[in-house]
Design a protein around this motif. Sequence first.
Motif, PDB file in Angstrom:
ATOM      1  N   ALA A  40     -10.281   4.472  -2.087  1.00 37.28           N
ATOM      2  CA  ALA A  40     -10.019   5.915  -2.050  1.00 37.28           C
ATOM      3  C   ALA A  40      -8.712   6.235  -1.338  1.00 37.28           C
ATOM      4  O   ALA A  40      -8.067   7.258  -1.613  1.00 37.28           O
ATOM      5  CB  ALA A  40     -11.181   6.636  -1.366  1.00 37.28           C
ATOM      6  N   LEU A  41      -8.290   5.353  -0.431  1.00 32.72           N
ATOM      7  CA  LEU A  41      -7.015   5.552   0.265  1.00 32.72           C
ATOM      8  C   LEU A  41      -5.830   5.124  -0.589  1.00 32.72           C
ATOM      9  O   LEU A  41      -4.675   5.352  -0.205  1.00 32.72           O
ATOM     10  CB  LEU A  41      -7.017   4.762   1.577  1.00 32.72           C
ATOM     11  CG  LEU A  41      -7.945   5.287   2.687  1.00 32.72           C
ATOM     12  CD1 LEU A  41      -7.998   4.300   3.840  1.00 32.72           C
ATOM     13  CD2 LEU A  41      -7.476   6.660   3.176  1.00 32.72           C
TER      14      LEU A  41
ATOM     15  N   ASP B  65       0.799  -1.623   8.221  1.00 38.27           N
ATOM     16  CA  ASP B  65       1.075  -2.772   7.358  1.00 38.27           C
ATOM     17  C   ASP B  65      -0.190  -3.385   6.768  1.00 38.27           C
ATOM     18  O   ASP B  65      -0.120  -4.054   5.731  1.00 38.27           O
ATOM     19  CB  ASP B  65       1.830  -3.836   8.149  1.00 38.27           C
ATOM     20  CG  ASP B  65       3.163  -3.324   8.650  1.00 38.27           C
ATOM     21  OD1 ASP B  65       4.057  -3.097   7.817  1.00 38.27           O
ATOM     22  OD2 ASP B  65       3.307  -3.137   9.877  1.00 38.27           O
ATOM     23  N   LEU B  66      -1.311  -3.181   7.412  1.00 41.63           N
ATOM     24  CA  LEU B  66      -2.568  -3.728   6.906  1.00 41.63           C
ATOM     25  C   LEU B  66      -3.717  -2.858   7.403  1.00 41.63           C
ATOM     26  O   LEU B  66      -3.926  -2.724   8.616  1.00 41.63           O
ATOM     27  CB  LEU B  66      -2.772  -5.169   7.387  1.00 41.63           C
ATOM     28  CG  LEU B  66      -3.966  -5.913   6.769  1.00 41.63           C
ATOM     29  CD1 LEU B  66      -3.698  -6.252   5.296  1.00 41.63           C
ATOM     30  CD2 LEU B  66      -4.280  -7.189   7.551  1.00 41.63           C
ATOM     31  N   SER B  67      -4.449  -2.253   6.491  1.00 42.05           N
ATOM     32  CA  SER B  67      -5.652  -1.506   6.861  1.00 42.05           C
ATOM     33  C   SER B  67      -6.809  -2.485   7.044  1.00 42.05           C
ATOM     34  O   SER B  67      -6.922  -3.474   6.305  1.00 42.05           O
ATOM     35  CB  SER B  67      -6.007  -0.482   5.784  1.00 42.05           C
ATOM     36  OG  SER B  67      -5.129   0.623   5.824  1.00 42.05           O
ATOM     37  N   VAL B  68      -7.664  -2.215   8.015  1.00 41.60           N
ATOM     38  CA  VAL B  68      -8.758  -3.133   8.346  1.00 41.60           C
ATOM     39  C   VAL B  68     -10.066  -2.356   8.463  1.00 41.60           C
ATOM     40  O   VAL B  68     -10.128  -1.339   9.154  1.00 41.60           O
ATOM     41  CB  VAL B  68      -8.480  -3.881   9.677  1.00 41.60           C
ATOM     42  CG1 VAL B  68      -9.609  -4.876   9.976  1.00 41.60           C
ATOM     43  CG2 VAL B  68      -7.140  -4.608   9.625  1.00 41.60           C
ATOM     44  N   VAL B  69     -11.099  -2.865   7.783  1.00 41.72           N
ATOM     45  CA  VAL B  69     -12.461  -2.338   7.925  1.00 41.72           C
ATOM     46  C   VAL B  69     -13.351  -3.476   8.402  1.00 41.72           C
ATOM     47  O   VAL B  69     -13.319  -4.574   7.838  1.00 41.72           O
ATOM     48  CB  VAL B  69     -13.003  -1.780   6.591  1.00 41.72           C
ATOM     49  CG1 VAL B  69     -14.447  -1.297   6.768  1.00 41.72           C
ATOM     50  CG2 VAL B  69     -12.130  -0.646   6.088  1.00 41.72           C
TER      51      VAL B  69
ATOM     52  N   THR C  89      -7.523   2.404   9.312  1.00 40.76           N
ATOM     53  CA  THR C  89      -7.278   2.474   7.867  1.00 40.76           C
ATOM     54  C   THR C  89      -6.391   3.668   7.560  1.00 40.76           C
ATOM     55  O   THR C  89      -6.487   4.726   8.190  1.00 40.76           O
ATOM     56  CB  THR C  89      -8.596   2.596   7.075  1.00 40.76           C
ATOM     57  OG1 THR C  89      -9.368   3.693   7.591  1.00 40.76           O
ATOM     58  CG2 THR C  89      -9.408   1.312   7.184  1.00 40.76           C
ATOM     59  N   ALA C  90      -5.525   3.467   6.557  1.00 38.32           N
ATOM     60  CA  ALA C  90      -4.596   4.521   6.124  1.00 38.32           C
ATOM     61  C   ALA C  90      -4.129   4.166   4.716  1.00 38.32           C
ATOM     62  O   ALA C  90      -4.313   3.038   4.257  1.00 38.32           O
ATOM     63  CB  ALA C  90      -3.404   4.617   7.079  1.00 38.32           C
ATOM     64  N   PRO C  91      -3.536   5.095   3.993  1.00 36.85           N
ATOM     65  CA  PRO C  91      -2.990   4.759   2.676  1.00 36.85           C
ATOM     66  C   PRO C  91      -1.954   3.649   2.806  1.00 36.85           C
ATOM     67  O   PRO C  91      -1.301   3.498   3.852  1.00 36.85           O
ATOM     68  CB  PRO C  91      -2.350   6.073   2.217  1.00 36.85           C
ATOM     69  CG  PRO C  91      -3.089   7.131   2.976  1.00 36.85           C
ATOM     70  CD  PRO C  91      -3.391   6.529   4.308  1.00 36.85           C
ATOM     71  N   PRO C  92      -1.806   2.830   1.756  1.00 37.43           N
ATOM     72  CA  PRO C  92      -0.797   1.763   1.819  1.00 37.43           C
ATOM     73  C   PRO C  92       0.601   2.342   1.964  1.00 37.43           C
ATOM     74  O   PRO C  92       0.925   3.383   1.385  1.00 37.43           O
ATOM     75  CB  PRO C  92      -0.967   1.036   0.479  1.00 37.43           C
ATOM     76  CG  PRO C  92      -1.634   2.023  -0.422  1.00 37.43           C
ATOM     77  CD  PRO C  92      -2.499   2.875   0.457  1.00 37.43           C
ATOM     78  N   ARG C  93       1.400   1.642   2.744  1.00 36.80           N
ATOM     79  CA  ARG C  93       2.766   2.105   2.965  1.00 36.80           C
ATOM     80  C   ARG C  93       3.590   1.897   1.700  1.00 36.80           C
ATOM     81  O   ARG C  93       3.488   0.854   1.049  1.00 36.80           O
ATOM     82  CB  ARG C  93       3.416   1.331   4.122  1.00 36.80           C
ATOM     83  CG  ARG C  93       4.745   1.898   4.562  1.00 36.80           C
ATOM     84  CD  ARG C  93       5.286   1.170   5.775  1.00 36.80           C
ATOM     85  NE  ARG C  93       5.729  -0.187   5.445  1.00 36.80           N
ATOM     86  CZ  ARG C  93       6.376  -0.972   6.296  1.00 36.80           C
ATOM     87  NH1 ARG C  93       6.606  -0.552   7.533  1.00 36.80           N
ATOM     88  NH2 ARG C  93       6.754  -2.174   5.938  1.00 36.80           N
ATOM     89  N   VAL C  94       4.384   2.882   1.343  1.00 33.44           N
ATOM     90  CA  VAL C  94       5.278   2.769   0.188  1.00 33.44           C
ATOM     91  C   VAL C  94       6.499   1.971   0.621  1.00 33.44           C
ATOM     92  O   VAL C  94       7.264   2.398   1.510  1.00 33.44           O
ATOM     93  CB  VAL C  94       5.691   4.158  -0.339  1.00 33.44           C
ATOM     94  CG1 VAL C  94       6.661   3.998  -1.502  1.00 33.44           C
ATOM     95  CG2 VAL C  94       4.461   4.953  -0.742  1.00 33.44           C
ATOM     96  N   ARG C  95       6.669   0.788   0.047  1.00 29.38           N
ATOM     97  CA  ARG C  95       7.777  -0.084   0.438  1.00 29.38           C
ATOM     98  C   ARG C  95       9.023   0.217  -0.402  1.00 29.38           C
ATOM     99  O   ARG C  95       8.937   0.416  -1.611  1.00 29.38           O
ATOM    100  CB  ARG C  95       7.386  -1.562   0.249  1.00 29.38           C
ATOM    101  CG  ARG C  95       6.250  -1.999   1.181  1.00 29.38           C
ATOM    102  CD  ARG C  95       5.881  -3.448   0.920  1.00 29.38           C
ATOM    103  NE  ARG C  95       4.838  -3.901   1.826  1.00 29.38           N
ATOM    104  CZ  ARG C  95       5.061  -4.416   3.020  1.00 29.38           C
ATOM    105  NH1 ARG C  95       6.299  -4.561   3.456  1.00 29.38           N
ATOM    106  NH2 ARG C  95       4.049  -4.803   3.787  1.00 29.38           N
TER     107      ARG C  95
END
Length: 353
Positions: free
Chosen positions: A186-187, A279-283, A342-348
């Motif tokens: 969903a992110l 850089d990396l979301s973690v659950v 957790t957060a949306p992936p970074r736009v590189r």
Amino acid sequence: MVRTGSASVAAGPTLAVVAREAGVSVPTASKVVNGREDVAPETRRRVTEALDRLGYVRRPRFDASRAPRLVDLVVHSLESPWSGAVLHGVEEAAHDAGLEVVVSAALTRSRSGRPERGWLDRLVTRGSSGVLFNLAEPSEAQYAWLEQYRIPFVMIDPVLEPPPGVVSVGAANWQGGVTATEHLLALGHERIAVIAGRRRTPCDSARIAGYRSALASAGVRQRPEYVQHAGSDRTAARRRTHELLDLPEPPTAVFVCSDGMALGVYEAVAERGLTVPDDLSVVGFDDLPESRWVTPALTTVRQPLSEMAATALRLLVRMMDGSRPEADRTELSTRLVTRASTAPPRVRRPSED
């Protein structure tokens, strides 16, 4: 009246006759009569059948009607917050049921996680009416001993698949895996890895199955290299994370099947000069106290550990009173606790790839 060891028999077959009938020594027959655990299951069966066939009368080791209502809680260790949550649940439910609880931890310090030989003898001596196991896996002989002497027992979140007919209480691990993965999807994450504990253990297998189901439902390609195992070890999880980050297409998020392993993921990310969740979301999975203390606070799937323990105690009480649960396995629901990891992936930018 003749006494043999601590058992009394009326006029009739002697223990020597029973031993000869079963094809064992007299000391071995005596061990079976007196409830000793250091007897092979097949030998115990032969002696028990001979006792019944010959009409050998055994006096109980204790008078259960006069003894206090005791249950044993056998845990793998008292050093973890996990055990603290389990103890809290058992204590409250035991108080409501008018039970006393004996906690056995030092008896389970072998590498296998199995209770050491001898604890069953002590269980009989103190007159316990039932047993709860938490992350302590009885051996085949210990299972047979408990069944033979009709001492009811319940497993709390067993690590291994219990034998058929064994009552256990656990969490909805598959749904927890689905929930964790759906949160990351969903992110906006599609490159989602999973770090599980041991291979082929029921809880880890169910969590991975939930992860895969969520990816399939979202139409996201599953990557075999994104599925890692770390044996529930924080250091191994750190190594697996480095391996994931070394891939040509590293994941942007990872579902870790325990909070303890998630801390190892945090360490690996920091060693790379990266950050969670940029850089990396973690659950994680469990919602142990350290998930709130770590920075950033860990998003995790909450296992209702205290509720699981209390449910197991209530099932054990029913079994002690002669009832049988409708199902061998009872599962309690899990829920996602969203925090800051957790957060949306970074736009590189192209220059960063």
